[in-house]
Write a protein that holds these residues in place. Structure first.
Motif, short mmCIF file in Angstrom:
data_model
loop_
_atom_site.label_atom_id
_atom_site.label_comp_id
_atom_site.label_asym_id
_atom_site.label_seq_id
_atom_site.Cartn_x
_atom_site.Cartn_y
_atom_site.Cartn_z
N ALA A 1 0.85 -1.19 0.00
CA ALA A 1 0.00 0.00 0.00
C ALA A 1 0.88 1.23 0.00
N SER A 2 0.36 2.32 -0.53
CA SER A 2 1.08 3.58 -0.53
C SER A 2 0.10 4.73 -0.43
N LEU A 3 0.57 5.83 0.16
CA LEU A 3 -0.18 7.08 0.26
C LEU A 3 0.37 8.03 -0.79
N ILE A 4 -0.51 8.60 -1.61
CA ILE A 4 -0.08 9.41 -2.74
C ILE A 4 -0.77 10.77 -2.68
N HIS A 5 0.00 11.84 -2.83
CA HIS A 5 -0.54 13.18 -2.96
C HIS A 5 -0.10 13.74 -4.31
N VAL A 6 -0.99 13.75 -5.25
CA VAL A 6 -0.64 14.12 -6.62
C VAL A 6 -0.22 15.58 -6.70
N GLU A 7 -1.00 16.48 -6.12
CA GLU A 7 -0.72 17.91 -6.25
C GLU A 7 0.60 18.31 -5.61
N ASN A 8 0.87 17.74 -4.42
CA ASN A 8 2.11 18.08 -3.72
C ASN A 8 3.29 17.23 -4.16
N GLY A 9 3.03 16.24 -5.01
CA GLY A 9 4.11 15.48 -5.63
C GLY A 9 4.89 14.58 -4.71
N PHE A 10 4.19 13.88 -3.79
CA PHE A 10 4.92 12.92 -2.97
C PHE A 10 4.10 11.64 -2.80
N SER A 11 4.82 10.56 -2.55
CA SER A 11 4.22 9.26 -2.32
C SER A 11 5.07 8.53 -1.29
N VAL A 12 4.41 7.85 -0.33
CA VAL A 12 5.14 7.08 0.68
C VAL A 12 4.52 5.69 0.76
N ASN A 13 5.37 4.71 0.97
CA ASN A 13 4.91 3.33 1.14
C ASN A 13 4.49 3.08 2.58
N VAL A 14 3.42 2.31 2.74
CA VAL A 14 2.91 1.95 4.05
C VAL A 14 3.40 0.54 4.37
N ASP A 15 4.03 0.37 5.53
CA ASP A 15 4.51 -0.94 5.94
C ASP A 15 3.32 -1.83 6.31
N THR A 16 3.25 -3.02 5.72
CA THR A 16 2.15 -3.93 5.98
C THR A 16 2.62 -5.13 6.80
N THR A 17 1.69 -5.78 7.47
CA THR A 17 1.99 -6.95 8.31
C THR A 17 1.22 -8.14 7.80
N LEU A 18 1.89 -9.29 7.66
CA LEU A 18 1.26 -10.51 7.17
C LEU A 18 1.42 -11.63 8.19
N PHE A 19 0.41 -12.51 8.22
CA PHE A 19 0.39 -13.64 9.15
C PHE A 19 0.32 -14.94 8.36
N GLU A 20 1.16 -15.89 8.76
CA GLU A 20 1.08 -17.25 8.25
C GLU A 20 0.39 -18.13 9.30
N ASP A 21 -0.17 -19.25 8.86
CA ASP A 21 -0.84 -20.19 9.77
C ASP A 21 -1.81 -19.46 10.69
N PHE A 22 -2.58 -18.55 10.11
CA PHE A 22 -3.48 -17.70 10.87
C PHE A 22 -4.68 -18.47 11.41
N TYR A 23 -5.26 -19.31 10.56
CA TYR A 23 -6.53 -19.96 10.90
C TYR A 23 -6.31 -21.26 11.67
N PRO A 24 -7.30 -21.66 12.48
CA PRO A 24 -7.27 -23.02 13.04
C PRO A 24 -7.30 -24.05 11.91
N SER A 25 -6.84 -25.27 12.19
CA SER A 25 -6.84 -26.30 11.16
C SER A 25 -8.26 -26.60 10.70
N ASN A 26 -8.38 -26.97 9.42
CA ASN A 26 -9.67 -27.33 8.80
C ASN A 26 -10.67 -26.19 8.82
N SER A 27 -10.18 -24.95 8.77
CA SER A 27 -11.08 -23.79 8.75
C SER A 27 -11.78 -23.68 7.41
N SER A 28 -13.06 -23.31 7.46
CA SER A 28 -13.85 -23.03 6.27
C SER A 28 -14.37 -21.61 6.42
N VAL A 29 -13.83 -20.67 5.67
CA VAL A 29 -14.15 -19.25 5.88
C VAL A 29 -14.71 -18.56 4.64
N HIS A 30 -14.97 -19.32 3.58
CA HIS A 30 -15.55 -18.72 2.38
C HIS A 30 -17.06 -18.63 2.56
#
Length: 448
Positions: free
Chosen positions: A181-210
């Motif tokens: 993700a990034s924050l962009i300001h077109v008129e002022n001419g700057f863009s910064v990246n947003v640090d994101t966080t990811l999780f592995e093995d998030f769900y309990p086993s055999n999860s059905s979430v659809h």
């Protein structure tokens, strides 16, 4: 948490559509499997869900979208070819306004529309892997070998296979998503990246979430109740009663800090995001759950940190100059008029700025960079240095033996530093901005 920059669940700790900012979001499927994902957008005060969309990705597919103000309302906009079957209107399938009705439905009362829009201008984004399409051949265009969105829509139509059973032909989530993700300001001419966080093995086993798009889950409470993190080189496993407590343990920090430069000579401005992604789950019941149980209250708000003037900006903050010496403002003398109010850290998403001590603009006011709503302010005795916030009074203890005490709060965030150079070239004003993930420190103790 993921060490490979991919996983089953991702958090973007902050987005903004205020101050003419746009937020660009990108989600990639880094696998050779056909996937269902969910994009959830939450507003800044109480993390109320204001947008929820299913997206279906082909192998190695990337979906992109932006959050922007459209007709005065924060809106998700995309012209991506990936399948987003549930649209606001058929005429504008890639334009989905955030829903202020969701806030009123959850909180009740007659909330002014201006306040609702202000809350939705900033917030956080969550991305969930909903599972792999095991019978993908039923939904692909044989010529392109990519998902056919018309066939996906038929599966959700009345009498369709997913309308009858959303789990049909969907395996449990397998991960492999990356988020940027990034924050962009077109008129002022700057863009910064947003640090994101990811999780592995998030769900309990055999999860059905659809599930259906109308469901509020999965969310951060859908996580398994054990969490594994590396602390001081050791793998630390903790067990919890709820999934959101397990997520909170991974995000828990005793203190966070960030540098600042607020020198008027270079139009230096700094804003600091303090994002509490799990706070809503801790405080939404009558019994507030640790670590947010040791909190301050401000009317109906539950606040993590309270500002005061007993010689410090708030009880667990500190400001340091480049030489490491304290640059907290001087004590307020007895009998002196109190300074203007600086604010509280009460919301799910908080923005803190730093002002020089001699600044003519002090107190709760619109932010200069990331928000046009009220933000909190720190007063610094110098124009550059380091700001630090600690949470020593907040603790949570895991289940089982040994039990583990986490001191601090589950927090994500970063700072945005902005400068201007009026002398880059004659007649040219150059703007610079950078986003830096805040530094953090854990405090974990084994009790037995």
């Amino acid at each position: 948490m993921s060490e490979s920059a991919s996983g089953q669940v991702g958090i973007v700790p902050f987005y903004s559509t205020a101050n003419d900012l746009n937020t660009l979001l990108s989600v990639s499927n880094n696998t050779n499997r056909y996937k269902a994902i969910r994009v959830s957008v939450r507003e800044s005060k109480n993390s109320v869900l204001t947008l929820n969309r299913h997206i279906y990705l082909s192998p190695n597919d990337t979906w992109t979208a932006g959050l922007t103000l459209l007709n005065g309302l924060p809106t998700l906009v995309t012209n991506d070819n990936s399948c987003m079957p549930f649209s606001a209107t058929d005429n504008f399938p890639g334009i989905v306004p955030l829903s202020e009705n969701a806030i009123e439905a959850e909180e009740g009362g007659d909330i002014p529309i201006e306040e609702l829009i202000q809350r939705m201008k900033t917030g956080l984004i969550e991305i969930y892997d909903l599972g792999d399409l095991t019978e993908y051949q039923n939904y692909i265009d044989p010529q392109e070998n990519t998902l056919d969105c018309d066939l996906i829509k038929l599966a959700w139509a009345e009498g369709g296979i997913w309308a009858l059973d959303p789990s049909d032909g969907i395996s449990q989530p397998s991960g492999g998503l990356s988020v940027s993700a990034s924050l962009i300001h077109v008129e002022n001419g700057f863009s910064v990246n947003v640090d994101t966080t990811l999780f592995e093995d998030f769900y309990p086993s055999n999860s059905s979430v659809h599930g259906t798009q109308e469901q509020d889950i999965p969310d951060l409470s859908s996580a398994q109740t054990s969490s594994m993190l590396i602390h001081q080189g050791q793998a630390t496993l903790s067990e919890w009663t709820t999934g959101f407590e397990a997520v909170g343990a991974l995000l828990n920090q005793f203190s966070v800090s960030s540098d600042f430069v607020v020198d008027p000579a270079i139009a230096g401005e700094m804003e600091w995001i303090l994002s509490f992604p799990t706070k809503r789950y801790h405080v939404q019941s009558d019994t507030v759950i640790a670590p947010f149980s040791n909190i301050h209250s401000n009317g109906d708000d539950i606040c993590a940190v309270e500002f005061n003037y007993a010689g410090r900006i708030f009880s667990n903050s500190a400001l340091f100059g480049r030489d490491g010496l304290s640059i907290n403002p001087p004590l307020v003398n007895e009998g002196s008029p109190p300074p203007p109010p600086l604010g509280l850290i009460c919301e799910a998403i908080n923005i803190v700025t730093v002002f020089p001590l001699d600044s003519p603009t002090v107190g709760i006011q619109p932010g200069p960079i990331l928000s046009d709503g009220p933000i909190s302010a720190l007063l610094a005795g110098e124009k550059e240095g380091m700001a630090k916030v600690s949470f020593p009074e907040f603790t949570s203890v895991s289940n089982g033996t040994p039990s583990i005490q986490f001191t601090g709060l589950p927090i994500l965030g970063f700072s945005v530093q902005k400068y201007q150079n009026a002398n880059a070239q004659p007649g040219l004003l150059a703007a610079y901005a950078t986003a830096i993930k805040h530094r953090s420190k854990r405090l974990i103790e084994f009790l037995n």
